[in-house]
Design a protein around this motif. Structure first.
Motif, mmCIF file in Angstrom:
data_model
loop_
_atom_site.group_PDB
_atom_site.id
_atom_site.type_symbol
_atom_site.label_atom_id
_atom_site.label_comp_id
_atom_site.label_asym_id
_atom_site.label_seq_id
_atom_site.Cartn_x
_atom_site.Cartn_y
_atom_site.Cartn_z
ATOM 1 N N VAL A 16 0.838 -1.206 0.000
ATOM 2 C CA VAL A 16 0.000 0.000 0.000
ATOM 3 C C VAL A 16 0.870 1.251 0.000
ATOM 4 O O VAL A 16 0.609 2.226 -0.723
ATOM 5 C CB VAL A 16 -0.954 -0.010 1.206
ATOM 6 N N GLY A 17 1.933 1.241 0.812
ATOM 7 C CA GLY A 17 2.835 2.387 0.843
ATOM 8 C C GLY A 17 3.521 2.606 -0.493
ATOM 9 O O GLY A 17 3.650 3.750 -0.958
ATOM 10 N N ILE A 18 3.977 1.512 -1.136
ATOM 11 C CA ILE A 18 4.611 1.639 -2.447
ATOM 12 C C ILE A 18 3.627 2.181 -3.476
ATOM 13 O O ILE A 18 3.966 3.038 -4.308
ATOM 14 C CB ILE A 18 5.174 0.277 -2.890
ATOM 15 N N SER A 19 2.372 1.683 -3.412
ATOM 16 C CA SER A 19 1.361 2.164 -4.357
ATOM 17 C C SER A 19 1.084 3.652 -4.167
ATOM 18 O O SER A 19 0.965 4.403 -5.146
ATOM 19 C CB SER A 19 0.066 1.360 -4.166
ATOM 20 N N ARG A 20 1.025 4.094 -2.916
ATOM 21 C CA ARG A 20 0.790 5.523 -2.673
ATOM 22 C C ARG A 20 1.958 6.362 -3.158
ATOM 23 O O ARG A 20 1.762 7.450 -3.715
ATOM 24 C CB ARG A 20 0.561 5.750 -1.178
ATOM 25 N N GLU A 21 3.184 5.883 -2.966
ATOM 26 C CA GLU A 21 4.343 6.628 -3.444
ATOM 27 C C GLU A 21 4.321 6.737 -4.965
ATOM 28 O O GLU A 21 4.633 7.797 -5.525
ATOM 29 C CB GLU A 21 5.623 5.939 -2.978
ATOM 30 N N ARG A 22 3.959 5.638 -5.636
ATOM 31 C CA ARG A 22 3.893 5.685 -7.096
ATOM 32 C C ARG A 22 2.793 6.623 -7.578
ATOM 33 O O ARG A 22 2.970 7.353 -8.560
ATOM 34 C CB ARG A 22 3.678 4.276 -7.648
ATOM 35 N N GLN A 23 1.650 6.589 -6.891
ATOM 36 C CA GLN A 23 0.573 7.495 -7.271
ATOM 37 C C GLN A 23 0.990 8.948 -7.072
ATOM 38 O O GLN A 23 0.705 9.804 -7.919
ATOM 39 C CB GLN A 23 -0.679 7.178 -6.449
ATOM 40 N N ALA A 24 1.664 9.212 -5.940
ATOM 41 C CA ALA A 24 2.126 10.579 -5.693
ATOM 42 C C ALA A 24 3.142 11.010 -6.750
ATOM 43 O O ALA A 24 3.106 12.153 -7.239
ATOM 44 C CB ALA A 24 2.742 10.672 -4.295
ATOM 45 N N ALA A 25 4.055 10.090 -7.134
ATOM 46 C CA ALA A 25 5.027 10.414 -8.178
ATOM 47 C C ALA A 25 4.335 10.667 -9.513
ATOM 48 O O ALA A 25 4.704 11.597 -10.244
ATOM 49 C CB ALA A 25 6.050 9.292 -8.306
ATOM 50 N N ALA A 26 3.325 9.851 -9.825
ATOM 51 C CA ALA A 26 2.587 10.046 -11.081
ATOM 52 C C ALA A 26 1.848 11.375 -11.084
ATOM 53 O O ALA A 26 1.806 12.075 -12.101
ATOM 54 C CB ALA A 26 1.609 8.889 -11.298
ATOM 55 N N ILE A 27 1.275 11.730 -9.934
ATOM 56 C CA ILE A 27 0.573 13.018 -9.843
ATOM 57 C C ILE A 27 1.549 14.170 -10.018
ATOM 58 O O ILE A 27 1.259 15.159 -10.707
ATOM 59 C CB ILE A 27 -0.164 13.107 -8.494
ATOM 60 N N ARG A 28 2.741 14.039 -9.392
ATOM 61 C CA ARG A 28 3.736 15.110 -9.544
ATOM 62 C C ARG A 28 4.184 15.248 -10.992
ATOM 63 O O ARG A 28 4.349 16.366 -11.499
ATOM 64 C CB ARG A 28 4.940 14.823 -8.644
ATOM 65 N N LEU A 29 4.382 14.109 -11.672
ATOM 66 C CA LEU A 29 4.772 14.176 -13.079
ATOM 67 C C LEU A 29 3.672 14.809 -13.931
ATOM 68 O O LEU A 29 3.950 15.610 -14.827
ATOM 69 C CB LEU A 29 5.094 12.772 -13.591
ATOM 70 N N ALA A 30 2.418 14.432 -13.641
ATOM 71 C CA ALA A 30 1.299 15.018 -14.394
ATOM 72 C C ALA A 30 1.205 16.522 -14.146
ATOM 73 O O ALA A 30 0.950 17.303 -15.071
ATOM 74 C CB ALA A 30 -0.005 14.324 -14.016
#
Length: 372
Positions: free
Chosen positions: A160-174
């Motif tokens: 869950v933590g890894i998924s949230r980090e990836r989502q946050a990274a994707a949001i930052r890239l977007a």
């Protein structure tokens, strides 16, 4: 969040104290040297379990090995005694299971791969190493099931933590991609105006020198606005902090300024009620008009008239920007229009650009008020 962690810590301490009382009343800890080792092992496991949430990803797996080794030592020493009674204690077992879940969740991957099996062995071997009976084997199987639950809980929390980090990274890239498009649209609009004003000032320098000074003032104003916009956008590209000053998004009311800055050849027509429209919709309308006017400046020759029409009909807002000039190139679909299409699609709308029926170039966008 700190209060929540404090409550969880108090609840864990209360649970371990309760299990310690159960161990005392049930007599699982004997009054002999091995019992002292068991007691020390249980206390160490409880202290490490309580301190575990505050330890780092490297410190936690290393420190968790201490109660595992003391529990394993007590089990081995008990196996060498005459009565060979299984050295099982509720406090140490629950604390070790909690440490397994915690290490699987927060420990460094390489260290957790070593620490978790050691902790699991320390728990499972308690009933079967001193004496291999049917009852002890059943107890070991039950402990194995508890270990599986602990490891699964820790791995689930890690994923869950890894998924949230990836989502946050994707949001930052977007967001950064969106800021890049904003930088192109806003700054490109001002820079294009500066270039055209400079060309006009050079053309008027000999014939009408009195008009050069107003043109230079407009160039200065446009340059100042371009620099201010660039500073805002670069600030957004950096990591935002609490003190960052974010300017409000553009609205339909700001479109009038765009049309006025374009020059007397541009006219604006507003039809309908625009109060209460979502901020992202108004910002998108402003962006469509800005990009269309920028393209007219860049790619259109001899445009005597530029019409900007914004109308609302029911749950839709229509934006039309049309000119009567001749295109300098075969097409006008550059990076700006592609980024604009992505922006319009993000709010559920559609956009099309191409030659008009009567000549010139037309950009038309339809945007839903509800974002459907």
């Amino acid at each position: 969040m700190r209060y929540l962690w404090a409550l969880c810590w108090l609840a864990g301490a209360a649970l371990l104290l309760t299990l310690g009382a159960v161990d005392y009343l049930a007599g699982t800890i004997r009054d002999d040297p091995l019992g002292v080792i068991q007691l020390g092992s249980g206390m160490l496991a409880g202290l490490v379990a309580l301190a575990g949430p505050g330890l780092g990803p490297v410190t936690l797996p290393v420190v968790a090995l201490l109660p595992a080794m003391t529990t394993f030592a007590a089990t081995v020493l008990t196996a060498g005694t005459a009565d060979r009674r299984a050295p099982f204690a509720f406090t140490a077992t629950v604390a070790l299971c909690w440490l397994i879940a915690l290490v699987a969740w927060r420990g460094r991957t390489a260290l957790a791969a070593v620490t978790v099996p050691v902790l699991a062995a320390a728990v499972v071997l308690q009933p079967i190493l001193p004496r291999s009976s049917d009852l002890n084997v059943i107890a070991a199987l039950a402990l194995s099931l508890l270990l599986v639950v602990s490891i699964a809980a820790g791995l689930a929390a890690r994923l869950v933590g890894i998924s949230r980090e990836r989502q946050a990274a994707a949001i930052r890239l977007a967001q950064r991609a969106e800021f890049a498009r904003d930088l192109h649209d806003y700054v490109g609009h001002h820079v294009t105006g500066i270039v055209l004003l400079a060309q006009g000032a050079r053309a008027m320098a000999e014939k009408k020198p009195e008009l050069v000074l107003p043109a230079l003032e407009r160039i200065e104003q446009a340059g100042t606005e371009a620099m201010a916009t660039m500073r805002r956008m670069v600030g957004l590209l950096r990591d935002a902090d609490a003190g960052t000053d974010f300017s409000p998004p553009a609205t339909i009311a700001d479109v009038e300024r765009l049309v006025t800055e374009f020059g007397p050849s541009a006219t604006l027509s507003l039809d309908g009620e625009f109060d209460g429209l979502p901020a992202e919709l108004q910002s998108t309308v402003h962006r469509v008009v800005m990009e269309a006017l920028t393209n007219v400046r860049k790619h259109s020759d001899a445009a005597r008239e530029v019409r900007v029409e914004i109308s609302r009909s029911g749950e839709w807002v229509r934006v039309l920007v049309a000119d009567d000039g001749r295109a300098r190139h075969a097409g006008r679909g550059g990076f700006g229009l592609r980024g604009l299409g992505e922006r319009v699609a993000a709010v559920g709308g559609s956009i099309k650009a191409g030659p008009g029926a009567a000549g010139g170039w037309v950009v038309e966008a339809s945007l839903p008020v509800g974002g459907n």
